[in-house]
Design an enzyme around this catalytic site. Structure first.
Site, PDB file in Angstrom:
ATOM      1  N   CYS A  80       0.715  -1.242  -0.205  1.00  0.00           N
ATOM      2  CA  CYS A  80      -0.193  -0.029  -0.089  1.00  0.00           C
ATOM      3  C   CYS A  80       0.882   1.294  -0.090  1.00  0.00           C
ATOM      4  O   CYS A  80       1.551   1.435  -0.968  1.00  0.00           O
ATOM      5  CB  CYS A  80      -0.862  -0.077   1.392  1.00  0.00           C
ATOM      6  SG  CYS A  80      -2.218   1.250   0.827  1.00  0.00           S
ATOM      7  N   HIS A 191      -3.717  -5.222   0.292  1.00  0.00           N
ATOM      8  CA  HIS A 191      -2.932  -5.528   1.285  1.00  0.00           C
ATOM      9  C   HIS A 191      -3.146  -7.164   1.346  1.00  0.00           C
ATOM     10  O   HIS A 191      -3.910  -7.554   1.846  1.00  0.00           O
ATOM     11  CB  HIS A 191      -3.917  -5.073   2.772  1.00  0.00           C
ATOM     12  CG  HIS A 191      -3.649  -3.690   2.836  1.00  0.00           C
ATOM     13  ND1 HIS A 191      -2.692  -3.339   3.683  1.00  0.00           N
ATOM     14  CD2 HIS A 191      -4.267  -2.478   2.418  1.00  0.00           C
ATOM     15  CE1 HIS A 191      -2.873  -1.864   3.684  1.00  0.00           C
ATOM     16  NE2 HIS A 191      -3.647  -1.610   3.003  1.00  0.00           N
ATOM     17  N   GLU A 193      -1.686  -9.065   3.589  1.00  0.00           N
ATOM     18  CA  GLU A 193      -2.164  -9.377   4.681  1.00  0.00           C
ATOM     19  C   GLU A 193      -3.630  -9.433   5.550  1.00  0.00           C
ATOM     20  O   GLU A 193      -3.739  -9.820   6.392  1.00  0.00           O
ATOM     21  CB  GLU A 193      -1.057  -8.786   5.768  1.00  0.00           C
ATOM     22  CG  GLU A 193      -1.680  -7.148   6.158  1.00  0.00           C
ATOM     23  CD  GLU A 193      -1.533  -6.089   5.323  1.00  0.00           C
ATOM     24  OE1 GLU A 193      -1.050  -6.640   4.015  1.00  0.00           O
ATOM     25  OE2 GLU A 193      -1.573  -5.225   5.635  1.00  0.00           O
ATOM     26  N   GLY A 345     -17.161   3.204  22.053  1.00  0.00           N
ATOM     27  CA  GLY A 345     -16.597   4.123  23.052  1.00  0.00           C
ATOM     28  C   GLY A 345     -15.358   4.891  22.327  1.00  0.00           C
ATOM     29  O   GLY A 345     -14.414   5.360  23.145  1.00  0.00           O
ATOM     30  N   ASP A 418     -27.136   5.088  13.889  1.00  0.00           N
ATOM     31  CA  ASP A 418     -28.067   4.197  14.242  1.00  0.00           C
ATOM     32  C   ASP A 418     -29.413   4.951  14.428  1.00  0.00           C
ATOM     33  O   ASP A 418     -30.106   5.620  15.370  1.00  0.00           O
ATOM     34  CB  ASP A 418     -27.977   3.884  15.779  1.00  0.00           C
ATOM     35  CG  ASP A 418     -26.802   3.068  16.077  1.00  0.00           C
ATOM     36  OD1 ASP A 418     -26.574   2.300  15.523  1.00  0.00           O
ATOM     37  OD2 ASP A 418     -25.838   3.568  17.023  1.00  0.00           O
ATOM     38  N   ASN A 487     -26.960   1.277  10.207  1.00  0.00           N
ATOM     39  CA  ASN A 487     -27.687   0.512  10.966  1.00  0.00           C
ATOM     40  C   ASN A 487     -29.174   0.921  10.883  1.00  0.00           C
ATOM     41  O   ASN A 487     -29.327   2.066  10.179  1.00  0.00           O
ATOM     42  CB  ASN A 487     -27.405   0.366  12.357  1.00  0.00           C
ATOM     43  CG  ASN A 487     -26.052  -0.018  12.430  1.00  0.00           C
ATOM     44  OD1 ASN A 487     -25.633  -1.390  12.265  1.00  0.00           O
ATOM     45  ND2 ASN A 487     -24.981   0.567  13.136  1.00  0.00           N
TER      46      ASN A 487
HETATM   47  O1  1PR Z   1     -21.443   5.141  20.340  1.00  0.00           O
HETATM   48  O2  1PR Z   1     -19.338   4.975  19.608  1.00  0.00           O
HETATM   49  O3  1PR Z   1     -19.781   3.916  21.683  1.00  0.00           O
HETATM   50  O4  1PR Z   1     -20.713   3.026  19.586  1.00  0.00           O
HETATM   51  C1  1PR Z   1     -21.521   1.967  19.980  1.00  0.00           C
HETATM   52  C2  1PR Z   1     -21.798   1.196  18.963  1.00  0.00           C
HETATM   53  O5  1PR Z   1     -22.570  -0.040  19.299  1.00  0.00           O
HETATM   54  C3  1PR Z   1     -22.439   1.695  17.662  1.00  0.00           C
HETATM   55  O6  1PR Z   1     -21.934   1.248  16.597  1.00  0.00           O
HETATM   56  C4  1PR Z   1     -23.879   0.960  18.065  1.00  0.00           C
HETATM   57  O7  1PR Z   1     -24.555   0.796  16.549  1.00  0.00           O
HETATM   58  C5  1PR Z   1     -23.644  -0.207  18.589  1.00  0.00           C
HETATM   59  N1  1PR Z   1     -24.675  -0.804  19.528  1.00  0.00           N
HETATM   60  C6  1PR Z   1     -25.022   0.033  20.909  1.00  0.00           C
HETATM   61  N2  1PR Z   1     -25.939  -0.623  21.375  1.00  0.00           N
HETATM   62  C7  1PR Z   1     -26.527  -1.602  20.533  1.00  0.00           C
HETATM   63  C8  1PR Z   1     -27.490  -2.532  20.724  1.00  0.00           C
HETATM   64  O8  1PR Z   1     -27.803  -3.579  19.920  1.00  0.00           O
HETATM   65  N3  1PR Z   1     -28.078  -2.565  22.044  1.00  0.00           N
HETATM   66  N4  1PR Z   1     -25.644  -2.403  18.342  1.00  0.00           N
HETATM   67  C9  1PR Z   1     -25.743  -1.575  19.677  1.00  0.00           C
HETATM   68  C10 1PR Z   1     -25.794  -2.256  17.326  1.00  0.00           C
HETATM   69  C11 1PR Z   1     -26.673  -2.921  15.176  1.00  0.00           C
HETATM   70  C12 1PR Z   1     -25.883  -3.796  14.296  1.00  0.00           C
HETATM   71  C13 1PR Z   1     -26.305  -5.129  14.223  1.00  0.00           C
HETATM   72  C14 1PR Z   1     -26.919  -4.993  13.001  1.00  0.00           C
HETATM   73  C15 1PR Z   1     -27.376  -6.458  12.284  1.00  0.00           C
HETATM   74  N5  1PR Z   1     -26.153  -3.268  16.666  1.00  0.00           N
HETATM   75  O9  1PR Z   1     -24.260  -3.635  14.811  1.00  0.00           O
HETATM   76  O10 1PR Z   1     -25.128  -5.944  14.163  1.00  0.00           O
HETATM   77  O11 1PR Z   1     -28.234  -4.378  13.107  1.00  0.00           O
HETATM   78  O12 1PR Z   1     -28.208  -6.974  13.019  1.00  0.00           O
HETATM   79  P1  1PR Z   1     -29.107  -8.138  12.442  1.00  0.00           P
HETATM   80  O13 1PR Z   1     -28.350  -8.741  11.150  1.00  0.00           O
HETATM   81  O14 1PR Z   1     -29.185  -9.201  13.419  1.00  0.00           O
HETATM   82  O15 1PR Z   1     -30.263  -7.646  12.126  1.00  0.00           O
HETATM   83  P2  1PR Z   1     -20.345   4.352  20.491  1.00  0.00           P
END
Ligand code: 1PR
Length: 570
Positions: A80, A191, A193, A345, A418, A487
């Site tokens: 790269c 890449h 790797e 985080g 989200d 999402n």
């Molecule tokens: O705010 O920078 O600390 O990041 C937190 C991260 O955690 C964000 O990316 C947020 O989307 C994710 N998150 C927080 N709470 C939840 C929860 O589920 N309670 N999950 C969460 C988000 C959504 C996708 C999931 C898809 C596919 N999850 O990651 O994998 O919706 O799911 P499916 O195929 O089963 O429908 P920050």
């Protein structure tokens, strides 16, 4: 053998180290100019910006020794940025000079008709008439690329750099040099790797060959290559693991329904189909769908193009104190050789003793542990809110997105969004600020007559903000994000399919790649999202964890649908 790695202090060299360890090779790091004398093979991996590579080499007194090493005729493998520094200069940072070994300049991809960065798996076609045993790059495989700048392949108008070309690759209608090979120098824009088994084979072949075998014969004339109607960039399939501590404090992969990850009903019948899937069966407990590293290894083995690990509760405390999560990233990165995105985080925090921990430091810890990209969620929302409040087009350089992109390159920064639908009743009567973004339910669908916009949330959907998904995506792009992970709280865990309206809306609003996420319930949902939208990747969680659909089945459905796909046998 004196195999050495050159680390210039930015980017994820851990990935390459993991690859060499997996292949059973011993290696050392170049830590000072004197080390070059002991090197009989040198690998220079790089991600990030052209300038930061050159400046780091200069500051550490390694630039001249590197030039001398290459001039000495000993084998060099650049990856790269390790390929780009061989050129005279790059449009990315015209104020710094490259090594000037290849007489050409690196330019930027044309953004007007395609998403930039060029991110994902693409083919690399040989340009030399070499016999197969002399080839290092497999013409039947796909390799992982992530870059915004490239060297154009144009033997008619620029014959000198074309003489170096070993393979070319097409992105959009542009044909560029994807690897170079001449004398003792071999370098790839992609890449290896991070390119699964094909990449491991390439590195193994380069390390194992004798010096004589690595030295290319006299270059043959290069013929021009016209772009084909379709490029070879594949649609990516990403497996996502939401990780959090369960009630016993162990990190587990969990999965919510519309972000609620606790068991609701009485225990389901024991239907677990995998020894990795340890279904917890107590109502109210955190749903436990398996061990993160075991699942990551399973998804790698079954052909996932990328993996994503989101620490979904890390917004509650500082991830730098979260050593189990860092240990988990290290362990996963040692077992998977495709790109790994880590999220959760990533923001400015303060330790309990008052020590400030900027987001860049948090991200750096993840990169050192083996992440290739980091994903920023809540913090991106706040940064875009600040940008909009300032009335300016560009940020002040202090946000997490900006600081991480400046140090590691924009391709390393994913913004995870989200959004949630907000229904407005009669679209004609709506007078709110999101009029231009209203989506109307399609005729004949159960949503006919309804209208809605998409509102952004923070803290895992717990708090809605006064910001639309379009505003967030455009703001994140302006601040320097390299990709949007899109999402949908409404679709998450439902198995109803991706929210195509949402995806079209966001895809139209930005030029960076977009990953569709939430709602996949069948292989048809993947082919649908790729046919109905021009999204670059699709992500799923629940159906893969529960083994309702296998990644190999998704890939087969994509092949059957005529979509560019990377298949497992590569
Ligand atoms: O705010 O920078 O600390 O990041 C937190 C991260 O955690 C964000 O990316 C947020 O989307 C994710 N998150 C927080 N709470 C939840 C929860 O589920 N309670 N999950 C969460 C988000 C959504 C996708 C999931 C898809 C596919 N999850 O990651 O994998 O919706 O799911 P499916 O195929 O089963 O429908 P920050």
């Amino acid at each position: 053998m004196g195999l050495f790695l050159l680390d210039y202090g930015a980017g994820n060299v851990r990935s390459l180290a993991n690859t060499l360890e997996r292949l059973g090779y011993e290696f050392q790091w170049i830590s000072s100019a004197d080390d070059f004398a002991n090197a009989t093979r040198l690998i220079f991996p790089g991600v990030g910006a052209f300038k930061s590579a050159i400046v780091h080499l200069q500051e550490r007194g390694l630039l001249e020794p590197l030039k001398q090493y290459i001039a000495s005729g000993r084998p060099y493998l650049g990856i790269c940025i390790g390929m780009q520094v061989l050129f005279q200069s790059s449009q990315e940072n015209p104020d710094v000079a490259g090594l000037g070994i290849i007489p050409a300049d690196i330019g930027e991809f044309d953004h007007s008709s395609k998403a930039v960065p060029h991110m994902g798996w693409n083919a690399a076609e040989p340009v030399e008439q070499a016999d197969a045993s002399d080839r290092l790059v497999d013409p039947n495989a796909h390799y992982y690329f992530v870059h915004s700048f490239r060297a154009t392949y144009d033997p008619t108008n620029a014959p000198a750099p074309a003489q170096w070309a070993h393979t070319t690759t097409q992105y959009g209608q542009e044909v560029f040099i994807s690897s170079v090979r001449k004398d003792n120098v071999f370098a790839t824009q992609f890449h290896p790797e991070k390119s699964g088994e094909a990449g491991l084979r390439l590195i193994q072949a380069w390390v194992q060959r004798s010096d004589a075998q690595l030295t290319s014969a006299h270059p043959s004339p290069r013929s021009p290559r016209s772009p084909r109607p379709r490029h070879g960039l594949t649609k990516r399939i990403i497996a996502c693991m939401d990780v959090r501590a369960n009630d016993d404090g162990d990190l587990v992969v969990t999965k919510g329904d519309q972000y609620d990850v606790r068991e609701k009903a009485p225990p389901p019948p024991s239907s677990s189909s995998s020894h990795d899937a340890l279904q917890t069966t107590t109502a109210g407990a955190v749903r436990n769908l398996g061990k993160p590293v075991a699942l990551a290894a399973r998804y790698y083995a079954s052909g996932a193009d990328e993996l994503c690990l989101l620490n979904i509760t890390s917004f509650r405390h500082s991830p730098l104190r979260d050593q189990p999560m860092l240990a988990l990233v290290r362990a996963a990165a040692a077992r998977v050789f495709v790109p790994l995105t880590i999220g959760g985080g990533i923001k400015d925090t303060v330790d309990p003793d008052g020590t400030p921990r900027p987001a860049l430091e948090v991200a750096a810890a993840y990169f050192r542990a083996g992440a290739d990209k980091v994903s920023v969620g809540s913090e991106a929302v706040y940064a875009v809110e600040r940008l909009r409040a300032s009335g300016k087009e560009r940020g002040d350089g202090t946000s997490a997105i900006e600081t991480i992109a400046a140090a590691y390159g924009r391709q390393a920064v994913v913004v995870s969004v989200d959004p949630k639908r907000v229904y407005v009743g009669d679209a004609k009567a709506y007078e709110g600020p999101y009029r231009d973004e209203l989506v109307l339910g399609r005729e004949g669908s159960s949503e006919e007559g309804k209208a809605w916009w998409y509102q952004c949330t923070v803290s895992g959907g717990r708090e809605a903000r006064d910001l639309s998904v379009v505003q967030l995506a455009q703001g994140a792009e302006a601040l320097g994000a390299g990709e949007i992970l899109l999402n949908s709280i409404d679709r998450d865990g439902t198995g109803l399919g991706f929210d195509l309206d949402l995806i079209r809306l966001v895809k139209k609003a930005v030029r960076i790649p977009v990953v569709a996420s939430s709602g996949a319930g069948s292989t048809a949902h993947f082919t649908e999202v790729f046919r109905e939208t021009d999204v670059e990747a699709a992500l799923a969680a629940g159906i893969f964890h529960r083994e309702e659909v296998k990644i190999s089945e998704v890939k087969q459905a994509m092949v059957d649908a005529g979509l560019e796909t990377r298949t497992l046998f590569e």
